[in-house]
Motif scaffolding. Structure first.
Motif, short mmCIF file in Angstrom:
data_model
loop_
_atom_site.label_atom_id
_atom_site.label_comp_id
_atom_site.label_asym_id
_atom_site.label_seq_id
_atom_site.Cartn_x
_atom_site.Cartn_y
_atom_site.Cartn_z
N LYS A 269 -34.15 44.67 18.08
CA LYS A 269 -34.18 45.96 17.36
C LYS A 269 -33.28 47.02 17.99
CE LYS A 269 -37.09 44.50 14.31
NZ LYS A 269 -36.45 43.87 13.15
N ASP A 270 -32.81 46.79 19.21
CA ASP A 270 -31.90 47.75 19.85
C ASP A 270 -30.45 47.58 19.38
OD1 ASP A 270 -33.92 48.91 21.34
OD2 ASP A 270 -33.69 47.48 22.99
N LEU A 271 -30.20 46.57 18.53
CA LEU A 271 -28.85 46.26 18.10
C LEU A 271 -28.52 46.89 16.75
CD1 LEU A 271 -26.18 44.67 18.54
CD2 LEU A 271 -27.26 42.76 17.32
N ILE A 272 -27.38 47.59 16.71
CA ILE A 272 -26.83 48.11 15.46
C ILE A 272 -25.51 47.39 15.22
CG2 ILE A 272 -25.89 50.15 14.28
CD1 ILE A 272 -27.50 51.87 16.25
N ILE A 273 -25.32 46.93 14.00
CA ILE A 273 -24.02 46.34 13.63
C ILE A 273 -23.40 47.22 12.56
CG2 ILE A 273 -22.82 44.32 12.71
CD1 ILE A 273 -25.04 42.57 13.83
N VAL A 274 -22.13 47.56 12.77
CA VAL A 274 -21.41 48.41 11.81
C VAL A 274 -20.22 47.63 11.26
CG1 VAL A 274 -20.25 50.62 11.40
CG2 VAL A 274 -22.11 50.49 13.09
N PRO A 275 -20.38 47.02 10.08
CA PRO A 275 -19.25 46.35 9.44
C PRO A 275 -18.45 47.38 8.63
CG PRO A 275 -21.38 45.36 8.81
CD PRO A 275 -21.64 46.71 9.37
N THR A 276 -17.13 47.42 8.86
CA THR A 276 -16.29 48.34 8.11
C THR A 276 -15.26 47.59 7.27
OG1 THR A 276 -14.67 48.57 9.90
CG2 THR A 276 -16.55 50.11 9.90
N GLY A 277 -15.45 46.29 7.13
CA GLY A 277 -14.59 45.46 6.29
C GLY A 277 -15.46 44.58 5.40
N PRO A 278 -14.98 43.41 5.02
CA PRO A 278 -15.80 42.49 4.22
C PRO A 278 -17.05 42.07 4.99
CG PRO A 278 -13.51 41.74 4.39
CD PRO A 278 -13.65 42.87 5.34
N LEU A 279 -18.06 41.62 4.26
CA LEU A 279 -19.33 41.23 4.89
C LEU A 279 -19.41 39.72 5.13
CD1 LEU A 279 -21.71 43.67 3.00
CD2 LEU A 279 -20.99 43.78 5.39
N THR A 280 -18.25 39.09 5.17
CA THR A 280 -18.17 37.63 5.34
C THR A 280 -18.80 37.17 6.65
OG1 THR A 280 -16.09 37.77 4.11
CG2 THR A 280 -16.58 35.69 5.22
N ASN A 281 -18.50 37.85 7.76
CA ASN A 281 -19.02 37.42 9.07
C ASN A 281 -20.54 37.53 9.13
OD1 ASN A 281 -16.43 36.94 10.09
ND2 ASN A 281 -16.18 39.09 10.70
N LEU A 282 -21.06 38.62 8.60
CA LEU A 282 -22.52 38.83 8.64
C LEU A 282 -23.24 37.81 7.77
CD1 LEU A 282 -24.56 40.63 10.01
CD2 LEU A 282 -24.26 42.30 8.18
N ALA A 283 -22.70 37.54 6.60
CA ALA A 283 -23.31 36.53 5.72
C ALA A 283 -23.28 35.15 6.39
CB ALA A 283 -22.58 36.48 4.38
N ALA A 284 -22.17 34.85 7.07
CA ALA A 284 -22.07 33.55 7.78
C ALA A 284 -23.10 33.46 8.89
CB ALA A 284 -20.66 33.37 8.33
N ALA A 285 -23.33 34.58 9.59
CA ALA A 285 -24.35 34.60 10.65
C ALA A 285 -25.73 34.36 10.07
CB ALA A 285 -24.29 35.94 11.40
N LEU A 286 -26.01 34.96 8.93
CA LEU A 286 -27.31 34.74 8.26
C LEU A 286 -27.47 33.27 7.87
CD1 LEU A 286 -27.54 37.84 5.88
CD2 LEU A 286 -29.07 37.35 7.79
N HIS A 287 -26.40 32.64 7.44
CA HIS A 287 -26.44 31.22 7.07
C HIS A 287 -26.77 30.36 8.28
CE1 HIS A 287 -25.12 30.32 2.90
NE2 HIS A 287 -24.81 31.61 2.94
N ARG A 288 -26.09 30.67 9.39
CA ARG A 288 -26.26 29.84 10.59
C ARG A 288 -27.64 30.04 11.22
NH1 ARG A 288 -20.47 30.42 13.81
NH2 ARG A 288 -19.21 30.06 11.94
N ASP A 289 -28.15 31.26 11.13
CA ASP A 289 -29.44 31.56 11.76
C ASP A 289 -30.18 32.63 10.95
OD1 ASP A 289 -31.62 32.12 13.33
OD2 ASP A 289 -30.49 32.54 15.15
#
Length: 318
Positions: free
Chosen positions: A121-141
């Motif tokens: 919960k201490d982690l903030i992620i700020v994507p400022t481009g496509p959401l491809t990396n975050l979606a891939a992370a959700l797929h993997r875990d």
């Protein structure tokens, strides 16, 4: 003051470069890594831009490579308009010395997953481009959707038109399928879209303050931002100045009170008609606690003031 762990997922163009400086300058932020994305330029170039800007700003932050193209294609071509707005190299065609550091060997998507487990919960992620990396992370875990404290993204448009079509904003349009997976996941998301970013303008009056510092970083940042301001003028995007899209996402991640939000279950349209439109999901309207907050108004004067203080203090010392 408690520091927040932040990962920036950047496709470094000019406003991403400004967002990076903002995150470095804010004392509440511990920037633990940058994941490079395709978008404003090719992945190799955006990773290199991250390394060069970090060195310009005297920072030692690891840079990881994310994915080089969208989840539905096998390659990526830079749009001509991206080159016109951000320059052929993504950073206003300014010349920076070759980076001394290398990109990390670890995959950027794996880095996101490991950080989610380490910082939760201490982690903030700020994507400022496509959401491809975050979606891939959700797929993997998929478990990370329950771990990460907040995703504050620059992308989308709810109450205004898009900037690549009547309905689509550029970052979402790069990979609407990935964006839809992120929006409809359990992740706690704040969407900082064109609704608010188009109201936050920077002019050459501000960049002159950086130029007047006489430092290497001050002059470089004035040059790359002036390129962006000139492109906005030349292309008729806004003749009053340039919108600082990505820095606002960083600002809101740190201080949500910069914006007024609407809690709404969101989805991204992925069929050809209205492709990449970000809109409320009518099938989930009665959910008691929507996972997405959409920024619909901004205190632009206070934000631009804080942004300028942060950047000017940082650029004065490099």
């Amino acid at each position: 003051m408690a520091t927040k762990k932040m990962i920036l997922d950047l496709d470094i163009g000019v406003d991403d470069a400004l967002a990076l400086a903002y995150a470095i300058a804010d004392p509440q932020i511990d920037l633990i890594g940058i994941v490079a994305s395709y978008g404003n330029n090719l992945l190799e170039q955006t990773a290199k831009n991250s390394l060069q800007l970090l060195e310009l700003l005297g920072q030692d932050v690891p840079v990881f490579k994310g994915l080089s193209h969208s989840s539905t294609t096998d390659h990526f071509n830079v749009m001509q308009v991206s080159k016109e707005i951000h320059g052929s190299n993504g950073i206003g065609d300014i010349s920076l010395s070759e980076p001394r550091h290398q990109v990390q060997e670890k995959d950027g998507v794996d880095f996101i997953i490991e950080a989610a487990h380490q910082y939760s919960k201490d982690l903030i992620i700020v994507p400022t481009g496509p959401l491809t990396n975050l979606a891939a992370a959700l797929h993997r875990d998929p478990q990370i959707s329950q771990l990460i404290g907040n995703i504050t993204l620059m992308g989308g448009a709810l109450t205004v038109e898009g900037n690549v079509s009547d309905v689509a904003e550029a970052n979402i349009n790069q990979d609407a399928e990935a964006a839809n997976e992120v929006f409809t996941s359990p992740l706690p998301i704040t969407m900082v879209g064109l609704d608010v970013t188009l109201r936050t303008l920077l002019t050459k009056k501000e960049t002159q303050q950086w130029r007047n510092l006489g430092t290497r970083a001050g002059i470089a940042y004035a040059d790359l931002t002036d390129f962006y301001i000139d492109a906005y003028y030349r292309l008729g995007i806004d003749k009053r100045g340039c919108a600082i899209h990505d820095p606002l996402a960083v600002g809101v991640a740190i201080d949500p009170s910069f914006v007024t939000t609407l809690a709404l279950p969101m989805k991204v349209i992925t069929n050809k008609h209205n492709y990449a439109r970000t809109i409320g999901d009518k099938t989930r309207l009665n959910e008691p606690h929507p996972n997405v907050k959409v920024a619909i108004n901004v205190n632009q004067e206070r934000f631009v003031s804080v942004f300028m203080n942060h950047l000017t203090n940082l650029l004065a010392n490099h």
